[in-house]
Design a protein around this motif. Structure first.
Motif, PDB file in Angstrom:
ATOM      1  N   GLN A 547       5.345 -17.402   5.904  1.00 58.29           N
ATOM      2  CA  GLN A 547       5.056 -15.990   5.683  1.00 58.29           C
ATOM      3  C   GLN A 547       5.381 -15.550   4.261  1.00 58.29           C
ATOM      4  O   GLN A 547       4.876 -14.523   3.806  1.00 58.29           O
ATOM      5  N   LYS A 550       2.325 -17.203   2.410  1.00 60.13           N
ATOM      6  CA  LYS A 550       1.074 -17.003   3.156  1.00 60.13           C
ATOM      7  C   LYS A 550       0.218 -18.277   3.172  1.00 60.13           C
ATOM      8  O   LYS A 550      -0.989 -18.256   2.974  1.00 60.13           O
ATOM      9  N   HIS A 562      -9.165 -15.250   9.607  1.00 62.47           N
ATOM     10  CA  HIS A 562      -8.183 -14.408   8.930  1.00 62.47           C
ATOM     11  C   HIS A 562      -8.966 -13.356   8.136  1.00 62.47           C
ATOM     12  O   HIS A 562     -10.050 -13.628   7.620  1.00 62.47           O
ATOM     13  N   THR A 564      -8.916  -9.051   6.212  1.00 60.19           N
ATOM     14  CA  THR A 564      -8.282  -7.829   5.717  1.00 60.19           C
ATOM     15  C   THR A 564      -9.083  -6.641   6.224  1.00 60.19           C
ATOM     16  O   THR A 564     -10.306  -6.727   6.380  1.00 60.19           O
ATOM     17  N   LYS A 565      -8.403  -5.557   6.475  1.00 58.36           N
ATOM     18  CA  LYS A 565      -9.070  -4.363   6.968  1.00 58.36           C
ATOM     19  C   LYS A 565     -10.213  -3.965   6.038  1.00 58.36           C
ATOM     20  O   LYS A 565     -10.052  -3.911   4.821  1.00 58.36           O
ATOM     21  N   ASP A 586      -4.891 -13.182   0.522  1.00 58.91           N
ATOM     22  CA  ASP A 586      -5.533 -11.861   0.502  1.00 58.91           C
ATOM     23  C   ASP A 586      -5.787 -11.304   1.899  1.00 58.91           C
ATOM     24  O   ASP A 586      -6.551 -10.354   2.065  1.00 58.91           O
ATOM     25  N   SER A 587      -5.167 -11.904   2.918  1.00 59.18           N
ATOM     26  CA  SER A 587      -5.425 -11.481   4.294  1.00 59.18           C
ATOM     27  C   SER A 587      -4.206 -10.764   4.867  1.00 59.18           C
ATOM     28  O   SER A 587      -3.071 -11.040   4.487  1.00 59.18           O
ATOM     29  N   ASN A 588      -4.464  -9.841   5.791  1.00 62.37           N
ATOM     30  CA  ASN A 588      -3.344  -9.167   6.444  1.00 62.37           C
ATOM     31  C   ASN A 588      -3.380  -9.289   7.968  1.00 62.37           C
ATOM     32  O   ASN A 588      -2.604  -8.641   8.669  1.00 62.37           O
ATOM     33  N   TYR A 589      -4.294 -10.163   8.475  1.00 63.86           N
ATOM     34  CA  TYR A 589      -4.325 -10.377   9.917  1.00 63.86           C
ATOM     35  C   TYR A 589      -4.835 -11.784  10.233  1.00 63.86           C
ATOM     36  O   TYR A 589      -5.714 -12.304   9.536  1.00 63.86           O
ATOM     37  N   PRO A 649      -0.160 -10.028  12.991  1.00 65.41           N
ATOM     38  CA  PRO A 649      -0.225  -9.246  11.750  1.00 65.41           C
ATOM     39  C   PRO A 649       0.573  -9.946  10.654  1.00 65.41           C
ATOM     40  O   PRO A 649       1.667 -10.459  10.903  1.00 65.41           O
ATOM     41  N   LEU A 650       0.037  -9.998   9.447  1.00 70.86           N
ATOM     42  CA  LEU A 650       0.685 -10.715   8.351  1.00 70.86           C
ATOM     43  C   LEU A 650       1.482  -9.795   7.433  1.00 70.86           C
ATOM     44  O   LEU A 650       2.215 -10.277   6.566  1.00 70.86           O
ATOM     45  N   ASP A 651       1.333  -8.489   7.557  1.00 73.22           N
ATOM     46  CA  ASP A 651       2.049  -7.558   6.675  1.00 73.22           C
ATOM     47  C   ASP A 651       3.477  -7.316   7.158  1.00 73.22           C
ATOM     48  O   ASP A 651       3.752  -7.371   8.336  1.00 73.22           O
TER      49      ASP A 651
END
Length: 651
Positions: A547, A550, A562, A564-565, A586-589, A649-651
């Motif tokens: 994490q 990433k 994977h 991003t919104k 660059d991904s958040n999920y 979730p990655l954030d």
């Protein structure tokens, strides 16, 4: 001149055409017999003859016809014909130098004949397989098959076979430098054939005995037997035999220091072999000629001749001759101060020599090592099962004690109820006891995905709850999930022990923990622990997520997306074997399909379109959307395996 050349070309074309037409007529006739005859033995023989006839033009057709023969070869007579067909195909391939295919067909023949009690054919097959291994320089395997050949011939009192096996065993002793034993077996070969009046075989035996005597430094005995062989071959008009003996006399002359005479004998032998187009003998003669040139001081001619010999030896895989060529080339280049080439050829000589001597030993060592590793693995699994049994026994004791305590408490509560007649108090105490029992037993339930990822979720279509083994490493930013699809929990090993073993694997052997190191350890864990316990047919996938950086590493049985919104999901590519890494920078999920191979285009588009319909793109929104689409995913897209879907979730 041009007209003459044109005339010759036309004649050759007509001859080739006539030959091809003749072959086609013969094969057509055999095909008609094979397909129209009612007698199985006649059909089997026709298919085998077709296979032999087509071996030079279409090996694929050869195998097809042998397979057809095998389908109908049910009687002992038919099987004998089939075995002979495989043998003849194998021998033709052996003569062409295609040793791998030759071995394949002779092994097939041996499998067919082994149950028919035909000691002669079985002995011949073991003998010819031994010849293949001898050509490869695998002397242990060769002498093993020659020994089996000897046993078959002795059972059938086959004197010619016994003689042939004795000769071949003698050759192995010769190649492994045991010359007294070589002479012993060569003389057995000589005596049997002399008693049978087989002159040509007597000549071959004489040649072999002479060659062994040369190595024993008995030149007079060697020359005596060479002359016997030469007279027989010359009287029979056997040119290949005459060439071999001339070659060998040349070697004897070289050892006696008569180099000019030696070169003359070798060159005459080479002329015979070139006329006969015998590649293996051409190679051997060139090797001898190159060596004599070296001794005569003509290093340039020697090197050129030996390089020509080496090309043939390498192409034919004649390791023994290849070894001797490298040795002489090393000596030639050293004498001309070309030390780089001298070193290269000396290294090659040592390499080939060691491979000839130690190949069987190395194979045995590898077998022993594999047996040891399997024994260790089985021992480790047995220990795990024993520990699991002990844990189950401890649980049983605990539950029994808890039950006893519960009974006592219940009795006490009943007594209190009788004494105080306070129903409301009794109810509260019973509720408390129930909660106590549930809390005490709760530790055996399977941990959920939230243990590693507080906001993560898992949904599946499995009939049973899937088994997840999860660990956070010493560096808490690296997390591991191993998934065993729809576990039926009949392995005999508890989840807690499997998790404990996983922890051992990912923390052993390295002070610096990296994502790739953890991935290698997890792969070893699945191969050494999970596969033997659950069986290799069980779908096992794993992921390692760092994490902090990433970085994601997934096995080939795990796929997903994977994203991003506000952006299109990116497919996680699946490798063919092992595992591979991707960047989630660059991904958040992260959306993972555990125990699922690469999705096809239709499935990929379905997931993308489903995600595109999400309004708020929150974690709960994604989970609810995927949950509502599970049935369509399973039934509409016809997934053969149950779906196990994880959101992180990655954030």
């Amino acid at each position: 001149m041009i007209k003459r050349a044109l005339f010759i070309s036309i004649c050759l074309m007509l001859t080739a055409s006539s030959f091809a037409q003749g072959v086609k007529q013969a094969t057509d006739s055999l095909m008609q017999i094979a397909t129209s005859q009612r007698i199985d033995s006649v059909r089997v023989k026709a298919f085998c003859e077709l296979a032999i006839a087509l071996i030079d033009s279409s090996y694929q057709s050869t195998q097809r016809y042998l397979n057809e023969a095998q389908k109908i070869a049910r009687t002992e007579k038919c099987q004998s014909i089939l075995a002979n067909g495989y043998h003849q195909v194998g021998y033709k391939l052996y003569s062409k130098g295609e040793l791998d295919l030759a071995l394949e067909n002779m092994a097939a023949a041996l499998k067919v004949i082994s149950g028919l009690n035909n000691t002669k054919i079985e002995g011949d097959l073991y003998n010819d397989i031994g010849l293949i291994y001898k050509n490869w320089g695998k002397y242990d395997a060769a002498i093993e098959h020659f020994g089996k050949s000897m046993d078959c011939y002795q059972k059938g009192n086959n004197l010619e076979g016994i003689a042939m096996a004795s000769n071949n065993i003698g050759q192995i002793y010769y190649y492994t430098n045991n010359y007294p034993k070589a002479v012993e077996y060569f003389k057995r070969y000589y005596d049997v054939n002399h008693s049978l009046g087989n002159s040509r075989a007597v000549a071959g035996a004489s040649n072999n005995i002479a060659s062994a005597y040369i190595e024993l430094n008995n030149s007079d005995k060697a020359m005596e037997y060479y002359l016997v062989a030469l007279r027989i071959y010359d009287s029979l008009g056997v040119q290949i035999g005459v060439g071999v003996i001339r070659d060998n006399i040349g070697t004897l002359m070289q050892r006696k220091g008569m180099l000019s005479e030696s070169l003359s004998f070798h060159l005459k032998a080479l002329d015979i072999f070139r006329a006969l187009n015998s590649q293996s003998r051409i190679c051997y003669s060139l090797k001898n000629i190159g060596h004599v040139y070296h001794l005569m001081g003509n290093q340039k001619e020697g090197a050129n001749t030996l390089e020509e010999a080496l090309a043939i030896a390498t192409r034919l895989g004649i390791k023994e001759t290849e070894k001797e060529i490298y040795e002489t080339l090393a000596s030639i280049y050293a004498s001309t101060n070309n030390y780089a080439k001298a070193y290269t050829n000396l290294s090659k000589y040592i390499e080939v020599k060691d491979s000839l001597i130690s190949e069987a030993t190395s194979l045995k060592l590898r077998e022993v090592e594999a047996q040891y590793q399997n024994a260790q693995r089985e021992k480790e699994i047995q220990i795990l099962k024993e520990e699991s049994l002990k844990e189950q026994q401890r649980k049983s004791i605990f539950i029994a004690a808890l039950f006893s305590t519960l009974v006592i408490l219940t009795l006490l509560l009943l007594e209190i109820r009788k004494l105080k007649k306070a129903n409301s108090t009794v109810k509260r105490e019973n509720d408390a006891l129930t909660q106590l029992v549930q809390g005490s037993l709760g530790y055996s339930q399977q941990a959920s995905i939230e243990r590693l990822f507080p906001s993560g979720w898992l949904i599946s279509t499995c009939a049973n709850k899937p088994l997840l083994l999860m660990q956070a490493t010493n560096q808490l930013n690296i997390k591991v999930i191993v998934s065993i699809a729809c576990n039926d929990r009949e392995s005999g090993v508890s989840d807690s022990l499997l998790n404990s073993k996983l922890k051992e694997y990912i923390s052993m052997g390295s002070e610096v923990i990296t994502t790739s190191y953890i991935a290698e350890q997890v792969l070893k864990y699945t191969e050494s622990i999970i596969n033997p316990i659950f069986g290799k047919e069980r779908a096992v996938s794993y992921m390692i997520l760092n994490q902090a950086t990433k970085e994601l590493i997934v096995s080939q049985l795990l796929s997903g997306f994977h994203f991003t919104k506000g952006q299109a999901p990116e497919l996680i590519p699946c490798g063919n074997k092992g595992h591979h890494a991707i960047s989630l920078k660059d991904s958040n999920y992260l959306l993972l399909f555990l125990n699922q191979p690469q999705q096809n285009n239709e499935q990929q588009e379905y997931v993308k379109s489903t995600l595109a319909k999400i309004t708020h793109f929150s974690n709960s929104d994604i989970k609810e959307t995927m949950q509502s689409n599970l049935l369509f995913w399973r039934d509409g897209l016809k997934r053969e395996q149950p779906l196990i879907l994880v959101g992180i979730p990655l954030d």
